[in-house]
Design a protein around this motif. Structure first.
Motif, mmCIF file in Angstrom:
data_model
loop_
_atom_site.group_PDB
_atom_site.id
_atom_site.type_symbol
_atom_site.label_atom_id
_atom_site.label_comp_id
_atom_site.label_asym_id
_atom_site.label_seq_id
_atom_site.Cartn_x
_atom_site.Cartn_y
_atom_site.Cartn_z
ATOM 1 N N THR A 44 -1.792 2.682 3.453
ATOM 2 C CA THR A 44 -0.533 2.186 4.014
ATOM 3 C C THR A 44 0.469 3.341 4.165
ATOM 4 O O THR A 44 1.103 3.493 5.217
ATOM 5 C CB THR A 44 0.078 1.109 3.093
ATOM 6 O OG1 THR A 44 -0.943 0.168 2.731
ATOM 7 C CG2 THR A 44 1.215 0.376 3.764
ATOM 8 N N LYS A 47 -0.458 5.711 7.057
ATOM 9 C CA LYS A 47 -0.074 5.183 8.380
ATOM 10 C C LYS A 47 1.431 5.209 8.572
ATOM 11 O O LYS A 47 1.924 5.450 9.674
ATOM 12 C CB LYS A 47 -0.574 3.746 8.525
ATOM 13 C CG LYS A 47 -2.067 3.611 8.691
ATOM 14 C CD LYS A 47 -2.386 2.136 8.855
ATOM 15 C CE LYS A 47 -3.848 1.822 8.832
ATOM 16 N NZ LYS A 47 -4.040 0.352 8.685
ATOM 17 N N TYR A 62 0.728 8.452 15.030
ATOM 18 C CA TYR A 62 0.332 7.042 14.848
ATOM 19 C C TYR A 62 -0.395 6.529 16.090
ATOM 20 O O TYR A 62 -1.501 5.986 16.004
ATOM 21 C CB TYR A 62 1.541 6.147 14.530
ATOM 22 C CG TYR A 62 1.111 4.718 14.279
ATOM 23 C CD1 TYR A 62 0.810 4.273 12.995
ATOM 24 C CD2 TYR A 62 0.936 3.825 15.346
ATOM 25 C CE1 TYR A 62 0.349 2.985 12.778
ATOM 26 C CE2 TYR A 62 0.481 2.539 15.130
ATOM 27 C CZ TYR A 62 0.190 2.117 13.848
ATOM 28 O OH TYR A 62 -0.272 0.838 13.647
ATOM 29 N N HIS A 75 2.591 -7.222 11.982
ATOM 30 C CA HIS A 75 3.160 -7.835 10.780
ATOM 31 C C HIS A 75 2.988 -9.350 10.727
ATOM 32 O O HIS A 75 3.299 -9.965 9.709
ATOM 33 C CB HIS A 75 4.650 -7.475 10.656
ATOM 34 C CG HIS A 75 4.882 -6.065 10.186
ATOM 35 N ND1 HIS A 75 4.728 -4.980 11.016
ATOM 36 C CD2 HIS A 75 5.228 -5.558 8.975
ATOM 37 C CE1 HIS A 75 4.989 -3.873 10.340
ATOM 38 N NE2 HIS A 75 5.286 -4.185 9.100
HETATM 39 C C1 HEM Z 1 2.291 -2.363 7.507
HETATM 40 C C2 HEM Z 1 5.304 -5.408 5.263
HETATM 41 C C3 HEM Z 1 8.996 -3.683 7.847
HETATM 42 C C4 HEM Z 1 6.081 -0.283 9.634
HETATM 43 C C5 HEM Z 1 2.795 -3.352 6.695
HETATM 44 C C6 HEM Z 1 2.001 -4.162 5.806
HETATM 45 C C7 HEM Z 1 2.830 -5.016 5.187
HETATM 46 C C8 HEM Z 1 4.164 -4.747 5.666
HETATM 47 C C9 HEM Z 1 2.474 -6.079 4.152
HETATM 48 C C10 HEM Z 1 0.474 -4.062 5.630
HETATM 49 C C11 HEM Z 1 0.160 -3.021 4.589
HETATM 50 C C12 HEM Z 1 -1.330 -2.724 4.560
HETATM 51 O O1 HEM Z 1 -2.128 -3.674 4.531
HETATM 52 O O2 HEM Z 1 -1.683 -1.542 4.587
HETATM 53 C C13 HEM Z 1 6.565 -5.213 5.782
HETATM 54 C C14 HEM Z 1 7.746 -5.974 5.403
HETATM 55 C C15 HEM Z 1 8.771 -5.523 6.146
HETATM 56 C C16 HEM Z 1 8.255 -4.438 6.981
HETATM 57 C C17 HEM Z 1 7.821 -7.086 4.365
HETATM 58 C C18 HEM Z 1 10.179 -6.057 6.109
HETATM 59 C C19 HEM Z 1 10.887 -6.245 7.204
HETATM 60 C C20 HEM Z 1 8.542 -2.577 8.521
HETATM 61 C C21 HEM Z 1 9.364 -1.691 9.306
HETATM 62 C C22 HEM Z 1 8.541 -0.740 9.800
HETATM 63 C C23 HEM Z 1 7.200 -1.025 9.335
HETATM 64 C C24 HEM Z 1 10.877 -1.841 9.468
HETATM 65 C C25 HEM Z 1 8.842 0.437 10.672
HETATM 66 C C26 HEM Z 1 10.002 1.016 10.763
HETATM 67 C C27 HEM Z 1 4.807 -0.560 9.241
HETATM 68 C C28 HEM Z 1 3.633 0.180 9.666
HETATM 69 C C29 HEM Z 1 2.536 -0.429 9.050
HETATM 70 C C30 HEM Z 1 3.065 -1.529 8.258
HETATM 71 C C31 HEM Z 1 3.607 1.372 10.594
HETATM 72 C C32 HEM Z 1 1.059 -0.044 9.206
HETATM 73 C C33 HEM Z 1 0.497 -0.821 10.401
HETATM 74 C C34 HEM Z 1 -0.977 -0.542 10.571
HETATM 75 O O3 HEM Z 1 -1.764 -1.148 9.841
HETATM 76 O O4 HEM Z 1 -1.335 0.270 11.427
HETATM 77 N N1 HEM Z 1 4.108 -3.728 6.587
HETATM 78 N N2 HEM Z 1 6.915 -4.293 6.719
HETATM 79 N N3 HEM Z 1 7.240 -2.136 8.556
HETATM 80 N N4 HEM Z 1 4.426 -1.574 8.406
HETATM 81 FE FE1 HEM Z 1 5.653 -2.927 7.579
#
Ligand code: HEM
Length: 126
Positions: A44, A47, A62, A75
């Protein structure tokens, strides 16, 4: 408007890596976030380093590896409430405090992350 990218303004890869590591350390200890994140955050974090680098105007690592970010779609499998979005942002604020990232670049990054985090909300509170 400042010259150059926010990525360069904060100090590039070294600072971004420290920010993301501090951030996921906070996530792994946040009671509202623990339930939806994997126990091992290595991949995580890897990435997220790629994503935030390009989000802040740095190299597009990315997209090169994973294609279009489609962040909201990626998400959707997770229950993201307003409470969880606020928790995510507070983990990021704390990480910025920890690495002593200060100044206008910090403010601009937090504004952009706040808008993005709001856009990830996909579930009303219980
Ligand atoms: C992946 C939660 C906001 C960027 C994830 C994952 C969760 C998560 C649970 C999967 C983790 C995994 O299985 O490896 C959240 C929550 C947020 C949030 C609760 C609250 C709003 C954001 C924001 C950004 C972001 C604001 C970017 C500015 C990413 C990226 C990934 C990710 C780039 C990896 C995606 C992939 O698998 O290629 N997030 N996230 N997230 N999140 Fe968030």
């Amino acid at each position: 408007k400042q010259q150059g990218s926010l990525y360069e303004a904060i100090g590039g890869r070294y600072v971004l890596d420290r920010l993301v590591d501090a951030f996921y350390s906070n996530v792994s200890n946040h009671p509202d976030l623990i339930p939806i994140f994997p126990e091992d955050l290595t991949e995580t974090a890897r990435k997220q380093k790629q994503f935030l680098t390009q989000f802040l105007g740095g190299p597009k690592h990315y997209t090169e590896e994973h294609g279009h970010p489609m962040l909201r779609a990626r998400h959707l499998p997770f229950t993201i409430t307003k409470t969880r979005a606020m928790a995510w942002l507070s983990c990021m604020e704390d990480a910025m405090d920890e690495i002593e990232l200060e100044g206008p670049a910090r403010e601009e990054i937090m504004q952009r992350l706040t808008m993005t985090a709001r856009n990830m909300i996909n579930t009303p509170e219980d």
